[in-house]
Scaffold this active site. Structure first.
Site, mmCIF file in Angstrom:
data_model
loop_
_atom_site.group_PDB
_atom_site.id
_atom_site.type_symbol
_atom_site.label_atom_id
_atom_site.label_comp_id
_atom_site.label_asym_id
_atom_site.label_seq_id
_atom_site.Cartn_x
_atom_site.Cartn_y
_atom_site.Cartn_z
ATOM 1 N N GLY A 11 15.983 6.272 92.139
ATOM 2 C CA GLY A 11 16.441 6.879 93.381
ATOM 3 C C GLY A 11 15.826 8.251 93.560
ATOM 4 N N CYS A 12 16.537 9.111 94.231
ATOM 5 C CA CYS A 12 16.051 10.461 94.486
ATOM 6 C C CYS A 12 15.765 11.182 93.176
ATOM 7 C CB CYS A 12 17.091 11.228 95.294
ATOM 8 S SG CYS A 12 16.686 12.961 95.532
ATOM 9 N N PHE A 13 14.579 11.736 93.052
ATOM 10 C CA PHE A 13 14.222 12.388 91.785
ATOM 11 C C PHE A 13 15.047 13.634 91.507
ATOM 12 C CE2 PHE A 13 9.923 13.542 94.029
ATOM 13 C CZ PHE A 13 10.537 14.415 94.911
ATOM 14 N N TRP A 14 15.641 14.229 92.513
ATOM 15 C CA TRP A 14 16.467 15.425 92.288
ATOM 16 C C TRP A 14 17.621 15.121 91.341
ATOM 17 C CZ3 TRP A 14 17.185 16.688 98.178
ATOM 18 C CH2 TRP A 14 15.982 17.159 98.704
#
Length: 178
Positions: A11-14
């Site tokens: 998913g979102c790398f953050w």
């Protein structure tokens, strides 16, 4: 110190980067892109889905402190590995769940863990995490690095990352950096 790398997309790398940078033995977790068919990657291009790159995190770790199997276990708790091309409201091939194995040993460990999780039905359904050989890793733009740490009051961070990050820290408190 024996350094090793792993590259994962969840998913979102953050979210993934924030979690792994807190783990003892992780030297660095860097947001970036991998697995695409374009010769370069940047956020704008990757978001179109046309490059086939995935938002990933390259994790450099000291395998004398924490090993690949332990990190893989953490990876499967920081995202929903049963969703195809999405994590929550983040939808697209750039959010697919993937492990870019760096060696045949990493590939075997990942295959075995996925098979065990699927047999035990730990997620209520099969894991769809793809296993792909290591490929070129493109470091994401500077503003993506340590995004959650630098922007905790940003809307997405407060609504999506903070609850996942808090749950992750509670589940894995013994592995967190002091």
């Amino acid at each position: 110190m024996a350094q090793e790398k792993m590259v994962v997309g969840g998913g979102c790398f953050w979210c993934v980067e924030a979690a792994f940078n807190q783990i003892e033995g992780v030297i660095n977790a860097v947001s970036g892109y991998a697995g695409g068919n374009a010769s370069d990657a940047n956020y704008k291009a990757v978001c179109t889905g046309e490059t086939q790159h995935v938002e990933v995190v390259e994790i450099t770790f000291d395998n004398q402190v924490i090993n690949f199997t332990q990190l893989l276990t953490l990876f499967f708790t920081v995202h929903d590995a049963s969703q195809v091309n999405r994590q929550g409201n983040d939808i697209g091939t750039q959010y697919r769940t993937v492990i870019f194995y760096q060696s045949s040993e990493q590939q075997q460990i990942a295959e075995q863990m996925i098979n065990e999780i699927n047999q035990q039905q730990l997620f209520g359904q099969d894991i769809v995490t793809q296993l792909e050989p290591a490929c070129e890793f493109f470091v994401a733009e500077d503003y993506h690095q340590n995004y959650y740490l630098n922007n905790p009051n940003q809307g997405y961070c407060m609504a999506v990352i903070a609850p996942k990050f808090q749950k992750f820290k509670e589940q894995h408190q013994a592995l967190l950096k002091q």
